[in-house]
Enzyme design. Structure first.
Site, short mmCIF file in Angstrom:
data_model
loop_
_atom_site.label_atom_id
_atom_site.label_comp_id
_atom_site.label_asym_id
_atom_site.label_seq_id
_atom_site.Cartn_x
_atom_site.Cartn_y
_atom_site.Cartn_z
N LEU A 285 -9.01 -11.82 10.07
CA LEU A 285 -8.38 -10.55 10.51
C LEU A 285 -8.99 -10.09 11.83
O LEU A 285 -8.38 -9.30 12.55
CB LEU A 285 -8.62 -9.45 9.47
CG LEU A 285 -7.54 -9.20 8.43
CD1 LEU A 285 -7.92 -8.00 7.58
CD2 LEU A 285 -6.18 -8.95 9.07
N TYR B 65 -6.10 9.07 14.36
CA TYR B 65 -4.88 8.50 13.78
C TYR B 65 -5.07 8.17 12.30
O TYR B 65 -4.28 8.56 11.44
CB TYR B 65 -4.48 7.24 14.57
CG TYR B 65 -3.24 6.58 14.04
CD1 TYR B 65 -1.98 6.89 14.56
CD2 TYR B 65 -3.30 5.64 13.01
CE1 TYR B 65 -0.83 6.30 14.07
CE2 TYR B 65 -2.15 5.04 12.51
CZ TYR B 65 -0.93 5.37 13.04
OH TYR B 65 0.21 4.78 12.55
N CYS C 152 18.73 2.06 20.05
CA CYS C 152 19.15 3.47 19.93
C CYS C 152 20.30 3.64 18.94
O CYS C 152 20.40 4.67 18.28
CB CYS C 152 19.55 4.02 21.29
SG CYS C 152 18.20 3.90 22.48
N CYS D 80 18.18 12.68 21.40
CA CYS D 80 17.27 11.98 22.31
C CYS D 80 17.77 12.10 23.75
O CYS D 80 18.85 11.59 24.09
CB CYS D 80 17.15 10.52 21.91
SG CYS D 80 16.10 9.61 23.06
N GLN E 243 -5.62 -2.84 14.08
CA GLN E 243 -5.37 -3.76 15.19
C GLN E 243 -4.53 -4.95 14.76
O GLN E 243 -4.51 -5.96 15.43
CB GLN E 243 -6.70 -4.28 15.75
CG GLN E 243 -7.20 -3.48 16.92
CD GLN E 243 -8.46 -2.71 16.56
OE1 GLN E 243 -8.83 -2.65 15.41
NE2 GLN E 243 -9.09 -2.11 17.55
N THR E 244 -3.86 -4.81 13.63
CA THR E 244 -3.21 -5.99 13.07
C THR E 244 -1.80 -5.64 12.58
O THR E 244 -1.55 -4.54 12.11
CB THR E 244 -4.06 -6.54 11.89
OG1 THR E 244 -5.44 -6.56 12.31
CG2 THR E 244 -3.67 -7.93 11.52
N TRP F 234 0.81 -1.22 0.00
CA TRP F 234 0.00 0.00 0.00
C TRP F 234 0.84 1.27 0.00
O TRP F 234 0.35 2.35 -0.22
CB TRP F 234 -0.94 0.01 1.20
CG TRP F 234 -0.26 -0.29 2.49
CD1 TRP F 234 0.34 0.60 3.32
CD2 TRP F 234 -0.10 -1.58 3.08
NE1 TRP F 234 0.87 -0.06 4.40
CE2 TRP F 234 0.60 -1.39 4.28
CE3 TRP F 234 -0.49 -2.88 2.72
CZ2 TRP F 234 0.94 -2.46 5.13
CZ3 TRP F 234 -0.15 -3.91 3.57
CH2 TRP F 234 0.55 -3.71 4.75
N GLU G 226 -4.99 1.23 6.08
CA GLU G 226 -4.96 1.83 7.42
C GLU G 226 -6.01 1.21 8.33
O GLU G 226 -5.77 1.03 9.52
CB GLU G 226 -5.16 3.35 7.34
CG GLU G 226 -3.93 4.11 6.85
CD GLU G 226 -2.69 3.89 7.73
OE1 GLU G 226 -2.84 3.67 8.94
OE2 GLU G 226 -1.58 3.91 7.18
N ASP H 293 0.05 7.77 17.84
CA ASP H 293 -0.49 6.60 18.53
C ASP H 293 0.49 6.23 19.64
O ASP H 293 1.41 7.00 19.94
CB ASP H 293 -0.73 5.44 17.56
CG ASP H 293 0.57 4.91 16.97
OD1 ASP H 293 1.64 5.54 17.18
OD2 ASP H 293 0.54 3.86 16.30
N TYR I 143 -11.95 -8.38 14.52
CA TYR I 143 -12.52 -7.03 14.68
C TYR I 143 -13.39 -6.67 13.47
O TYR I 143 -13.11 -5.75 12.71
CB TYR I 143 -11.42 -5.97 14.86
CG TYR I 143 -10.52 -6.24 16.03
CD1 TYR I 143 -10.90 -5.91 17.32
CD2 TYR I 143 -9.28 -6.84 15.84
CE1 TYR I 143 -10.08 -6.18 18.40
CE2 TYR I 143 -8.45 -7.12 16.91
CZ TYR I 143 -8.86 -6.78 18.19
OH TYR I 143 -8.05 -7.05 19.24
#
Ligand code: SF4
Length: 338
Positions: free
Chosen positions: A77, A117, A197, A206, A39-40, A21, A34, A135, A79
């Site tokens: 999938l 989001y 890091c 940071c 949730q995946t 995508w 999206e 998020d 949900y």
């Protein structure tokens, strides 16, 4: 543009993850991806995305989809509200937007199944709008980089972070790359445990990495003050050495499990003398339980019991509450069968 922003973009471009995508010219495809990614994991979504687009190649096809092929394409999938909302939104787009996605955050946000989001992701990726995605992953990155204390499960700290990011994404001149870089960074580099890091483009600025305090950010949400429940559990045997158990009353979680009875709720007169063996504590999701553990001498007989009680020869063979199991493991020896 601040140097960390150009470092972030350079990092993203040097290691862009190929995804079916990403770079897709059709906003519809980005929208579907999206919603699938809500949730995946990316790797799970990949084959579903390709199959879904083959079955429903555009908004009109999705709006006209029948239940069965639609759910089949989403099967596994989970949900399922997501796919129902997707079709509902497609129908709304057909009815009110000429079958195309709105090009504003507000317009996208008004679609069923599209939250802040997802609206920010579509707006930036498809239409180049400078709206940051925030998020849990992105919040973790900047909680660490900027030593932010907030509880990012709450909307206010998320909004404050989005406000702080907005001028930076605008200055980047590349909102799609900026947001996708943040998504990748949070998912793959600045991970909850053991962030990498040394591979992070934000390392030079940071503060958590500088101070070795990565594990302190984001702060865990404050522990909830749970209500306290108290009670007592009695270890009592009959003349044959069997243990008295009571069936837990109708609580969804523990219904049907056996427990040690409350000495004040016995089906026969309470033994005159009991001795205290200690306390049992357990934390449940919604309350904290403290039981006073008491023991009595075995009865001289075996009183008949009403429903909801039993004399157990072998308590371990019955489904026991955790409290009963642990108390028996710790104290069964205190009430020898004979
Ligand atoms: S340097 Fe480390 S802690 Fe800081 S943002 Fe990067 S991965 Fe996260």
């Amino acid at each position: 543009m601040e140097p960390w922003v150009s470092d972030l973009l350079a990092w993203y471009r040097s290691r862009e993850r190929p995804m079916p995508w990403r770079g897709h010219p059709d906003p519809y495809a980005v929208w579907v991806s999206e919603i699938m990614l809500q949730q995946t994991q990316v790797e799970t979504v990949r084959p579903y995305f390709t199959r879904f687009l083959a079955a429903f190649p555009d908004i009109p096809a999705l709006a006209a989809a029948e239940d069965e092929p639609l759910l089949k394409a989403w099967e596994g999938l989970g949900y399922y509200t997501r796919v129902r909302n997707l079709r509902k939104a497609a129908q709304l787009l057909m009815a009110e937007h000429g079958g195309t996605l709105p090009r504003t955050v507000e317009g996208l946000r008004a679609l069923p199944g599209v939250g802040d989001y997802t609206a920010a992701a579509i707006a930036s990726i498809c239409f180049g709008l400078p709206v940051p995605v925030v998020d849990g992953n992105v919040a973790r990155v900047f909680a660490r980089r900027n030593l932010l204390d907030g509880d990012f499960h709450k909307p206010a700290p998320r909004r404050a972070l989005a406000d702080w990011l907005t001028p930076h994404i605008a200055a980047s001149g590349a909102p799609a790359a900026f947001n996708q870089a943040m998504m990748d960074l949070g998912a793959q580099v600045c991970t909850p445990r053991n962030p990498r890091c040394e591979d992070c483009p934000l390392r030079p600025t940071c503060q958590a990495a500088e101070q070795g305090r990565q594990a302190d950010f984001p702060a865990p949400p404050p522990a909830k003050a749970l209500p306290e429940r108290t009670g007592a559990a009695l270890l009592l045997r009959d003349a044959r050495g069997r243990l008295l158990l009571a069936k837990h009353p109708g609580d969804r979680l523990l219904a049907g499990f056996w427990e040690l009875p409350d000495p004040d709720a016995l089906p026969f007169p309470k033994p005159k003398r009991t001795r205290r063996l200690g306390l049992y504590r357990q934390t449940f999701t919604h309350f904290r339980l403290t039981l006073e553990i008491r023991a009595a001498k075995p009865l001289p007989d075996s009183p008949a019991l009403p429903e909801g009680f039993c004399w157990a020869d072998d308590p371990a063979a019955l489904p026991l509450t955790t409290a009963a199991r642990k108390i028996l493991a710790a104290h069964a020896a205190s009430t020898p069968a004979h």
